[in-house]
Design an enzyme around this catalytic site. Structure first.
Site, PDB file in Angstrom:
ATOM      1  N   GLU A 189     -11.573  -4.670 -34.994  1.00 40.83           N
ATOM      2  CA  GLU A 189     -10.497  -5.097 -34.094  1.00 40.83           C
ATOM      3  C   GLU A 189     -10.538  -6.618 -33.919  1.00 40.83           C
ATOM      4  O   GLU A 189      -9.514  -7.265 -33.714  1.00 40.83           O
ATOM      5  CB  GLU A 189     -10.670  -4.417 -32.724  1.00 40.83           C
ATOM      6  CG  GLU A 189      -9.633  -4.818 -31.698  1.00 40.83           C
ATOM      7  CD  GLU A 189      -9.772  -4.086 -30.364  1.00 40.83           C
ATOM      8  OE1 GLU A 189     -10.770  -3.375 -30.160  1.00 40.83           O
ATOM      9  OE2 GLU A 189      -8.869  -4.243 -29.519  1.00 40.83           O
ATOM     10  N   HIS A 223     -13.715   6.814 -20.621  1.00 42.56           N
ATOM     11  CA  HIS A 223     -13.664   6.057 -19.365  1.00 42.56           C
ATOM     12  C   HIS A 223     -14.127   6.944 -18.213  1.00 42.56           C
ATOM     13  O   HIS A 223     -13.316   7.658 -17.618  1.00 42.56           O
ATOM     14  CB  HIS A 223     -12.228   5.591 -19.098  1.00 42.56           C
ATOM     15  CG  HIS A 223     -11.771   4.510 -20.020  1.00 42.56           C
ATOM     16  ND1 HIS A 223     -11.855   3.167 -19.700  1.00 42.56           N
ATOM     17  CD2 HIS A 223     -11.241   4.582 -21.263  1.00 42.56           C
ATOM     18  CE1 HIS A 223     -11.383   2.459 -20.726  1.00 42.56           C
ATOM     19  NE2 HIS A 223     -11.006   3.283 -21.668  1.00 42.56           N
ATOM     20  N   LYS A 245      12.077  -8.779  12.443  1.00 39.04           N
ATOM     21  CA  LYS A 245      13.393  -8.970  11.816  1.00 39.04           C
ATOM     22  C   LYS A 245      13.436  -8.555  10.342  1.00 39.04           C
ATOM     23  O   LYS A 245      14.350  -7.851   9.907  1.00 39.04           O
ATOM     24  CB  LYS A 245      13.833 -10.435  11.981  1.00 39.04           C
ATOM     25  CG  LYS A 245      15.183 -10.739  11.361  1.00 39.04           C
ATOM     26  CD  LYS A 245      16.308  -9.896  11.978  1.00 39.04           C
ATOM     27  CE  LYS A 245      17.241 -10.695  12.820  1.00 39.04           C
ATOM     28  NZ  LYS A 245      17.346 -10.422  14.201  1.00 39.04           N
ATOM     29  N   GLN A 275     -18.516  -0.459 -27.613  1.00 39.33           N
ATOM     30  CA  GLN A 275     -18.324  -1.061 -28.934  1.00 39.33           C
ATOM     31  C   GLN A 275     -19.043  -2.403 -29.037  1.00 39.33           C
ATOM     32  O   GLN A 275     -19.667  -2.710 -30.058  1.00 39.33           O
ATOM     33  CB  GLN A 275     -16.825  -1.203 -29.215  1.00 39.33           C
ATOM     34  CG  GLN A 275     -16.114   0.157 -29.266  1.00 39.33           C
ATOM     35  CD  GLN A 275     -14.593   0.059 -29.304  1.00 39.33           C
ATOM     36  OE1 GLN A 275     -14.021  -1.031 -29.249  1.00 39.33           O
ATOM     37  NE2 GLN A 275     -13.930   1.204 -29.388  1.00 39.33           N
ATOM     38  N   CYS A 283     -16.146   2.120 -23.189  1.00 27.57           N
ATOM     39  CA  CYS A 283     -15.190   1.991 -24.289  1.00 27.57           C
ATOM     40  C   CYS A 283     -15.438   0.705 -25.092  1.00 27.57           C
ATOM     41  O   CYS A 283     -16.347   0.653 -25.900  1.00 27.57           O
ATOM     42  CB  CYS A 283     -13.767   2.105 -23.749  1.00 27.57           C
ATOM     43  SG  CYS A 283     -12.599   2.594 -25.024  1.00 27.57           S
ATOM     44  N   GLU A 317     -14.761   6.243 -15.314  1.00 32.23           N
ATOM     45  CA  GLU A 317     -14.181   5.853 -14.013  1.00 32.23           C
ATOM     46  C   GLU A 317     -12.928   6.661 -13.672  1.00 32.23           C
ATOM     47  O   GLU A 317     -12.584   6.820 -12.506  1.00 32.23           O
ATOM     48  CB  GLU A 317     -13.886   4.343 -13.977  1.00 32.23           C
ATOM     49  CG  GLU A 317     -12.715   3.851 -14.835  1.00 32.23           C
ATOM     50  CD  GLU A 317     -13.091   3.526 -16.272  1.00 32.23           C
ATOM     51  OE1 GLU A 317     -14.060   4.122 -16.791  1.00 32.23           O
ATOM     52  OE2 GLU A 317     -12.401   2.692 -16.900  1.00 32.23           O
ATOM     53  N   GLN A 339      13.574  -4.910  10.133  1.00 33.97           N
ATOM     54  CA  GLN A 339      14.910  -4.402  10.522  1.00 33.97           C
ATOM     55  C   GLN A 339      15.898  -4.535   9.373  1.00 33.97           C
ATOM     56  O   GLN A 339      16.678  -3.617   9.087  1.00 33.97           O
ATOM     57  CB  GLN A 339      15.464  -5.212  11.694  1.00 33.97           C
ATOM     58  CG  GLN A 339      14.793  -4.974  13.020  1.00 33.97           C
ATOM     59  CD  GLN A 339      15.270  -6.014  14.037  1.00 33.97           C
ATOM     60  OE1 GLN A 339      16.418  -6.439  14.011  1.00 33.97           O
ATOM     61  NE2 GLN A 339      14.380  -6.436  14.903  1.00 33.97           N
ATOM     62  N   ASP A 372      -1.320   3.993  -9.460  1.00 35.07           N
ATOM     63  CA  ASP A 372      -1.130   4.862  -8.290  1.00 35.07           C
ATOM     64  C   ASP A 372      -1.499   6.316  -8.576  1.00 35.07           C
ATOM     65  O   ASP A 372      -1.971   7.029  -7.699  1.00 35.07           O
ATOM     66  CB  ASP A 372       0.324   4.811  -7.794  1.00 35.07           C
ATOM     67  CG  ASP A 372       0.606   3.538  -7.024  1.00 35.07           C
ATOM     68  OD1 ASP A 372      -0.354   2.959  -6.471  1.00 35.07           O
ATOM     69  OD2 ASP A 372       1.773   3.112  -6.987  1.00 35.07           O
ATOM     70  N   GLY A 406       0.783  -1.244   0.000  1.00 35.06           N
ATOM     71  CA  GLY A 406       0.000   0.000   0.000  1.00 35.06           C
ATOM     72  C   GLY A 406       0.804   1.278   0.000  1.00 35.06           C
ATOM     73  O   GLY A 406       0.388   2.275   0.579  1.00 35.06           O
ATOM     74  N   GLY A 457     -16.834  -1.759 -24.032  1.00 33.70           N
ATOM     75  CA  GLY A 457     -18.203  -2.108 -23.640  1.00 33.70           C
ATOM     76  C   GLY A 457     -19.221  -1.423 -24.539  1.00 33.70           C
ATOM     77  O   GLY A 457     -20.226  -2.024 -24.933  1.00 33.70           O
ATOM     78  N   GLY A 495     -11.398  -2.831 -22.868  1.00 41.12           N
ATOM     79  CA  GLY A 495     -10.603  -4.019 -23.153  1.00 41.12           C
ATOM     80  C   GLY A 495     -10.004  -3.955 -24.538  1.00 41.12           C
ATOM     81  O   GLY A 495     -10.339  -3.080 -25.337  1.00 41.12           O
TER      82      GLY A 495
HETATM   83  N1  GLN Z   1      -9.907  -1.910 -28.000  1.00 39.16           N
HETATM   84  C1  GLN Z   1     -10.819  -0.842 -28.153  1.00 39.16           C
HETATM   85  C2  GLN Z   1     -10.236   0.316 -28.918  1.00 39.16           C
HETATM   86  O1  GLN Z   1      -9.053   0.351 -29.116  1.00 39.16           O
HETATM   87  C3  GLN Z   1     -11.325  -0.387 -26.802  1.00 39.16           C
HETATM   88  C4  GLN Z   1     -10.288   0.238 -25.956  1.00 39.16           C
HETATM   89  C5  GLN Z   1     -10.709   0.374 -24.533  1.00 39.16           C
HETATM   90  O2  GLN Z   1     -11.661  -0.245 -24.084  1.00 39.16           O
HETATM   91  N2  GLN Z   1      -9.992   1.159 -23.766  1.00 39.16           N
HETATM   92  O3  GLN Z   1     -10.928   1.200 -29.335  1.00 39.16           O
END
Ligand code: GLN
Length: 563
Positions: free
Chosen positions: A439, A541, A219, A419, A415, A543, A222, A100, A45, A417, A388
């Site tokens: 892709e 994204h 230990k 697509q 993203c 998130e 240390q 991080d 952490g 998701g 992904g």
């Molecule tokens: N592989 C997909 C793209 O390149 C999605 C990328 C992702 O989900 N960050 O557009």
């Protein structure tokens, strides 16, 4: 060392052994430095502790800028596999970093830049380019002073450009690794040049408690600290991570072996309450220990108890409900691969005072027929299909999305998701059976997702994504507008493919709404199905910008509809 002497160190000539260039405008003593190193084991952490220190100092009114100094030879995190190294986080300026940095941004609620992230690959690339350009003026380029000199320059550059009172530098790996030796050596030199009162060394170590013994053992800690001392780095503060609260006798031992007074040997045991960690460290006196070593007069600092309020607001007590969110991904074996998504859900937990259970769905298992979609979706209140790359797991994700669309289950596609939601819709609503993303299947006649024109020109695997924060135009009267409450938003991207503009009209005619797009060009960035309870896909994204007390609107929308 005086300011004049310091600038002497920057001489780049064959006549001097010194090489410690100082960035323009640098003022010695204006910024203080705190180095956070680890000993004994990694994964205890350090990132969370660094983020917590940033939070502790900020709440006292100090301006803080945290840096992750990574020992890898990768130039950035863009080519790192999330399964090995955790999520690739993307900064607003497009830098692909270690996860991080996400933790820092969430704790300080601010945007960081490429200067907050350093890797061995980045330093070495710069040195080799300079060497080829003859910038070292005939000198033999060496580990010391050149690699360390350039490294110190990075540290000082962050100090100058951020204007921070305190720069925090988290050194990747543990003390004793070969790889990060140059970073530790640069830190040692920096302390000498800047003066003891301007540089603080914190070592995060681990206290084992073997089950067979039933007692804590110091230990390993240390030995770890000893290694640090051998390198000329006297720790000012030691933080002892442990399963249970650290006994005083253990702290005493650490104190004896490290010359660190007891008030600066700080315990930090495992806690289920992640958002309490900064306050726990404060209660143990970490902030005071830092002020003591850096000779910061605490009485002159603000004290508005904002940390207590923040901790209170982020603590979920007596949740009114528990909901289950499925995440259909392909790196579900390592939860760190989707850490920002987990954090965004935690932000929603505090916002709505609910408990969110995450159910991991390994998309490849559906694809290979090992699991049935209705089996894995059982008991799920909402689904996230995260970002992904590549083919593996795609068909499993499409099946899960179909299930959500048909059964009116809240869905957020991020993203990849988004697509896959387009692919699913094209196949099952538009009737284009072999629709796909190029892709995955390059030759299909219905490439509903295809390469972005600007990405077609770029070759190679590293750094050819469309990266970073971009503005998005949100259409009024849509779900996206309802969530964001404005027509111009900014979110972060990391992708190469987009919705094929050829099919937009057909999608729209069949009930899909493109509610967000890039300004001026027709790159679609948010999709939704208005008839559905909640069906939203984002090319960006969300998130990455979700923060404690300010959850991402997209996640908020998902959770609200699940409730
Ligand atoms: N592989 C997909 C793209 O390149 C999605 C990328 C992702 O989900 N960050 O557009």
């Amino acid at each position: 060392m005086g300011e004049k002497q310091l600038s002497e160190l920057g001489k780049k000539s064959v006549e001097s052994e010194f090489f410690s260039p100082v960035p323009d405008g640098y003022r010695k003593g204006k910024t203080k430095y705190v180095f956070i190193t680890g000993s004994v084991i990694s994964g205890i952490g350090k990132g969370t502790v660094t983020s917590s220190i940033a939070k502790l100092l900020e709440e006292r009114g100090l301006k803080v800028s945290p840096m992750k100094a990574e020992a890898y030879y990768n130039v950035d995190a863009g080519t790192l596999n999330p399964f090995r190294h955790g999520e690739v986080f993307v900064l607003d300026d497009g830098t692909e970093t270690d996860m991080d940095l996400g933790s820092y941004e969430r704790f300080i609620d601010g945007n960081l830049t490429k200067e907050n992230y350093l890797t061995t690959g980045k330093i070495l690339t710069e040195i080799l380019e300079k060497e080829r350009a003859g910038k070292y003026l005939g000198r033999d380029v060496q580990f010391i002073p050149h690699v360390t000199g350039e490294t110190k320059k990075y540290f000082r550059k962050l100090a100058t450009d951020s204007g921070a009172d305190v720069v925090l530098i988290e050194i990747g790996g543990t003390v004793g690794d070969y790889e990060n030796m140059y970073l530790l050596e640069a830190a040692r030199q920096l302390r000498y040049e800047e003066g003891e009162e301007n540089v603080c060394f914190i070592n995060l170590t681990y206290i084992f408690e073997p089950k067979t013994l039933g007692e804590q053992k110091s230990k390993a800690a240390q030995l770890g600290i000893k290694k640090m001392i051998e390198m000329g780095l006297m720790p000012d503060i030691v933080i002892c991570r442990s399963e249970n609260p650290v006994h005083d006798t253990i702290r005493e031992k650490i104190s004896v072996f490290s010359n660190v007074p007891m008030n600066r040997v700080i315990g930090l045991h495992d806690s289920k309450e992640f958002y309490r960690i900064p306050l726990m460290l404060k209660e143990e006196g970490l902030d005071k220990a830092i002020f003591e070593t850096l000779k910061i007069d605490e009485k002159k600092l603000e004290n508005n108890k904002s940390l207590e309020k923040w901790t209170e607001a982020m603590t979920v007590k007596n949740p009114k409900k528990t909901i289950t969110i499925g995440i259909a991904g392909k790196y579900t074996g390592l939860k760190d691969s989707y850490i920002s998504i987990i954090k965004a859900l935690e932000h929603c937990e505090a916002e709505f005072n609910v408990k969110i259970e995450v159910k991991w769905i390994e998309a490849t298992e559906i694809e290979t027929g090992k699991k049935k979609v209705n089996e894995v979706m059982k008991g799920i209140n909402g689904l996230i299909v995260p970002g992904g790359y590549g083919k593996r797991g795609a068909e499993g994700k499409v099946e899960c999305i179909k299930y959500c669309r048909e059964k009116n289950i809240p869905f957020l596609g991020i993203c990849y998701g988004l697509q896959m939601a387009l692919v699913e819709f094209a196949r099952n609503v538009l009737g284009k059976r072999n629709a796909n993303s190029s892709e995955i299947e390059f030759k299909t006649e219905f490439s509903v997702v295809c390469l972005l024109p600007e990405q077609r020109k770029i070759e190679g695997l590293g750094g050819n994504n469309r990266l970073g924060g971009f503005d998005i135009e949100v259409k009024k009267g849509t779900k996206a507008f309802e969530l964001y409450g404005k027509t111009k938003i900014r979110e972060r991207f990391r992708h190469r493919y987009e919705c094929n503009p050829e099919f937009i009209k057909e999608f729209e005619e069949n009930g899909m709404v493109f509610s967000g797009k890039a300004p001026k060009v027709d790159i679609m960035q948010i999709i939704e199905l208005p008839k559905h309870k909640f069906f939203l896909g984002t090319q960006f994204h969300p998130e990455f910008t979700s923060r404690p007390l300010k959850p991402s609107p997209c996640f908020k929308g998902l959770i609200k509809s699940c409730l």
